[in-house]
Design a protein around this motif. Sequence first.
Motif, short mmCIF file in Angstrom:
data_model
loop_
_atom_site.label_atom_id
_atom_site.label_comp_id
_atom_site.label_asym_id
_atom_site.label_seq_id
_atom_site.Cartn_x
_atom_site.Cartn_y
_atom_site.Cartn_z
N GLU A 67 -2.47 -11.14 -2.41
CA GLU A 67 -1.31 -10.63 -1.67
C GLU A 67 -0.09 -10.39 -2.53
OE1 GLU A 67 -1.49 -9.71 1.44
OE2 GLU A 67 -3.53 -10.45 1.70
N TYR A 68 -0.02 -11.05 -3.67
CA TYR A 68 1.17 -11.01 -4.53
C TYR A 68 0.85 -10.49 -5.91
CZ TYR A 68 3.78 -14.22 -1.41
OH TYR A 68 4.44 -14.80 -0.37
N GLU A 69 1.87 -9.93 -6.55
CA GLU A 69 1.85 -9.74 -7.99
C GLU A 69 2.45 -11.02 -8.56
OE1 GLU A 69 4.41 -7.74 -11.51
OE2 GLU A 69 4.34 -6.61 -9.63
N ILE A 70 1.64 -11.82 -9.21
CA ILE A 70 2.12 -13.10 -9.75
C ILE A 70 2.68 -12.86 -11.15
CG2 ILE A 70 1.51 -15.45 -10.39
CD1 ILE A 70 -0.78 -15.31 -8.37
N VAL A 71 3.85 -13.43 -11.40
CA VAL A 71 4.51 -13.35 -12.70
C VAL A 71 4.92 -14.76 -13.10
CG1 VAL A 71 6.74 -12.79 -11.63
CG2 VAL A 71 6.36 -12.24 -14.02
N TRP A 72 4.66 -15.10 -14.37
CA TRP A 72 5.11 -16.40 -14.87
C TRP A 72 6.63 -16.42 -14.93
CZ3 TRP A 72 1.30 -19.44 -14.34
CH2 TRP A 72 0.03 -19.21 -14.86
N ALA A 73 7.24 -17.41 -14.29
CA ALA A 73 8.69 -17.61 -14.32
C ALA A 73 8.92 -19.01 -14.87
CB ALA A 73 9.30 -17.45 -12.94
N THR A 74 8.67 -19.17 -16.15
CA THR A 74 8.66 -20.47 -16.80
C THR A 74 9.31 -20.38 -18.18
OG1 THR A 74 7.20 -22.19 -17.71
CG2 THR A 74 6.29 -19.96 -17.58
N GLY A 75 9.87 -21.46 -18.61
CA GLY A 75 10.39 -21.53 -19.96
C GLY A 75 9.32 -21.35 -21.02
N TRP A 76 8.07 -21.42 -20.61
CA TRP A 76 6.96 -21.16 -21.54
C TRP A 76 6.94 -19.68 -21.96
CZ3 TRP A 76 1.69 -23.86 -20.59
CH2 TRP A 76 1.87 -25.19 -20.21
N GLU A 77 7.49 -18.82 -21.13
CA GLU A 77 7.50 -17.37 -21.34
C GLU A 77 6.09 -16.87 -21.67
OE1 GLU A 77 10.71 -16.62 -24.13
OE2 GLU A 77 12.20 -16.84 -22.53
N ASP A 78 5.91 -16.13 -22.77
CA ASP A 78 4.60 -15.56 -23.10
C ASP A 78 3.55 -16.62 -23.43
OD1 ASP A 78 6.10 -16.10 -25.45
OD2 ASP A 78 4.81 -14.77 -26.61
N ARG A 79 3.98 -17.81 -23.82
CA ARG A 79 3.02 -18.88 -24.14
C ARG A 79 2.23 -19.34 -22.91
NH1 ARG A 79 5.51 -23.40 -25.61
NH2 ARG A 79 7.44 -22.68 -24.73
N ALA A 80 2.71 -19.01 -21.71
CA ALA A 80 1.95 -19.36 -20.51
C ALA A 80 0.58 -18.69 -20.53
CB ALA A 80 2.72 -18.96 -19.25
N ASN A 81 0.49 -17.57 -21.21
CA ASN A 81 -0.78 -16.84 -21.30
C ASN A 81 -1.68 -17.33 -22.43
OD1 ASN A 81 -0.68 -15.06 -19.10
ND2 ASN A 81 0.74 -13.74 -20.20
N ASP A 82 -1.20 -18.25 -23.26
CA ASP A 82 -2.02 -18.74 -24.37
C ASP A 82 -3.26 -19.47 -23.88
OD1 ASP A 82 -0.21 -17.65 -26.13
OD2 ASP A 82 0.65 -19.56 -26.76
N ARG A 83 -3.11 -20.38 -22.92
CA ARG A 83 -4.24 -21.18 -22.46
C ARG A 83 -4.42 -21.19 -20.95
NH1 ARG A 83 -5.86 -25.91 -24.76
NH2 ARG A 83 -7.52 -25.63 -23.25
#
Length: 176
Positions: A67-83
């Motif tokens: 239902e949503y386009e999920i976007v990381w909103a975290t201080g991890w920024e691009d690193r959220a996609n690392d693992r």
Amino acid sequence: MVQTPTRYAHCVDSERPILALDVDGVISLFGFDGPMDQIPGRFHLIDGMAHCIPEGIDGMLRRLAKEYEIVWATGWEDRANDRLPAILELPEELPFLTFEGNARFGTAHWKVEAIDRYAGERPLAWVDDCLDETCHTWAEERSAPTLLVPTDPAVGLTEEHVDRLLGWVTAGYTRA
């Protein structure tokens, strides 16, 4: 200098509402009490730090992604996609917001500008464990439908949160 809030700007799905998703206190739990044999998930080593990821969170995110386009909103920024995509069994990396070095632990107001820029006039739900008065004021004043969903960092995202988020979409983004 104009900064692009995500490296995936070409993938933005303008038809669906946005779900801005924090990591620490939402997906990675902390502050829970009790013996180690009763932890609320499994520990994963990410960038040299142990993160407790609760069982079942992957299924909750897959339900929300319908239902949503999920976007990381975290201080991890691009690193959220690392693992995280592999741990959470996501089919692909997620867009992420950048905060130009403004991350501050214990509050979320420093995220408002980047979230606002990314969302534009689209409906937005934001899940975070540190929503403060600045966040609530911004959400109330925003012209597009906005839902803030606070979490307990020791518990994180729950089925009740998911039901509320999905219900908000089904109800046509009426304020919950």
